[in-house]
Design a protein around this motif. Structure first.
Motif, short mmCIF file in Angstrom:
data_model
loop_
_atom_site.label_atom_id
_atom_site.label_comp_id
_atom_site.label_asym_id
_atom_site.label_seq_id
_atom_site.Cartn_x
_atom_site.Cartn_y
_atom_site.Cartn_z
N PHE A 189 -4.17 8.91 0.05
CA PHE A 189 -3.44 8.32 -1.07
C PHE A 189 -2.24 7.52 -0.57
CE2 PHE A 189 -4.59 11.66 -4.58
CZ PHE A 189 -5.91 11.26 -4.51
N SER A 196 -11.34 0.15 -3.09
CA SER A 196 -10.16 1.01 -3.15
C SER A 196 -8.90 0.21 -2.86
CB SER A 196 -10.31 2.15 -2.15
OG SER A 196 -9.17 2.98 -2.12
N GLU A 240 0.82 -1.21 0.00
CA GLU A 240 0.00 0.00 0.00
C GLU A 240 0.85 1.26 0.00
OE1 GLU A 240 -3.17 0.42 2.70
OE2 GLU A 240 -4.10 -1.48 2.20
N THR A 254 -9.26 2.82 -7.71
CA THR A 254 -10.57 2.53 -7.15
C THR A 254 -11.51 1.93 -8.19
OG1 THR A 254 -11.49 4.74 -7.63
CG2 THR A 254 -10.31 4.47 -5.54
N ASN A 298 -4.03 6.53 -5.85
CA ASN A 298 -5.00 5.52 -5.43
C ASN A 298 -5.65 4.94 -6.68
OD1 ASN A 298 -6.40 3.84 -3.73
ND2 ASN A 298 -7.82 5.38 -2.99
#
Length: 203
Positions: free
Chosen positions: A197, A180, A5, A167, A165
């Motif tokens: 973000f 997301s 992430e 989504t 990001n």
């Protein structure tokens, strides 16, 4: 170890890519098989490959910068270093595109149509009674050239640390859904939250 992430490894030649999971079902969304995004760059632009799953299909061919988020839709958010503004590129499963630039969801300026026409797409939509999971699977391959980042002076992606990001949504589907890559901690649906973000690095 690289956090899925925070940092995405890229190849400067575009030969390597990262596959990420659009993993977080947000705001009461029912779980689905995870959609994915594969991302790479070739020095002149960004390549995105979305592989999405939906229970329902509700989309139409739209004009540039129309409300594609109402349909089966995937989105890419990107903020370059040192910029308070960010870009959002949104695509429905029929290839309609919306893109804008600004600091939040309210103060946005659409990209001109002649700029959006430079974005390349290849689409695949699979609806089959042979689909054992009973879902609609749709894919879109996208190439965003650097010239599409109309409000920025970006000549190279090499060694850039950006925020992003990825989504998926469908506001007007029979069962609206919101997914997301990075978890967004808000009460109501809002992907336009650069404070959530994730960090990405272009090698």
């Amino acid at each position: 170890m690289i956090s899925t992430e925070t940092i995405i490894p890229f190849s400067a030649a575009g030969t390597d890519s990262a596959v990420l999971s659009i993993q977080h079902a947000l705001w009461g969304t029912d779980e689905l098989p995870r959609s994915t995004i594969e991302i790479a760059h070739d020095g002149q632009g960004i390549l995105l490959k979305f592989d999405a799953f939906d229970k329902h299909l509700h989309s139409k061919k739209r004009s540039f910068n129309d409300d594609v988020h109402l349909d089966n839709c995937v989105e890419f958010f990107l903020r370059f270093p040192g910029d308070v503004n960010y870009y959002n590129f949104e695509f429905n499963c029929l290839g309609s595109i919306k893109a804008a630039y600004g600091p939040d969801r309210f103060q946005r300026e659409f990209l001109p149509v002649e700029i959006l026409q430079r974005v390349e797409q290849n689409l695949e939509l699979s609806i089959s009674n042979q689909n054992t999971i009973g879902l609609i699977n749709w894919k879109v391959d996208i190439y965003i050239p650097l010239t599409a980042f109309y409000f920025s002076s970006i000549s190279s992606l090499k060694n850039l640390d950006c925020e992003a990001n990825f989504t998926k949504c469908g506001d007007m589907l029979a069962q609206p859904n919101y997914f997301s890559w990075v978890f967004i901690d808000t009460v109501t649906p809002d992907f336009h939250r650069p404070d959530f973000f994730g960090q990405i690095h272009f090698a």
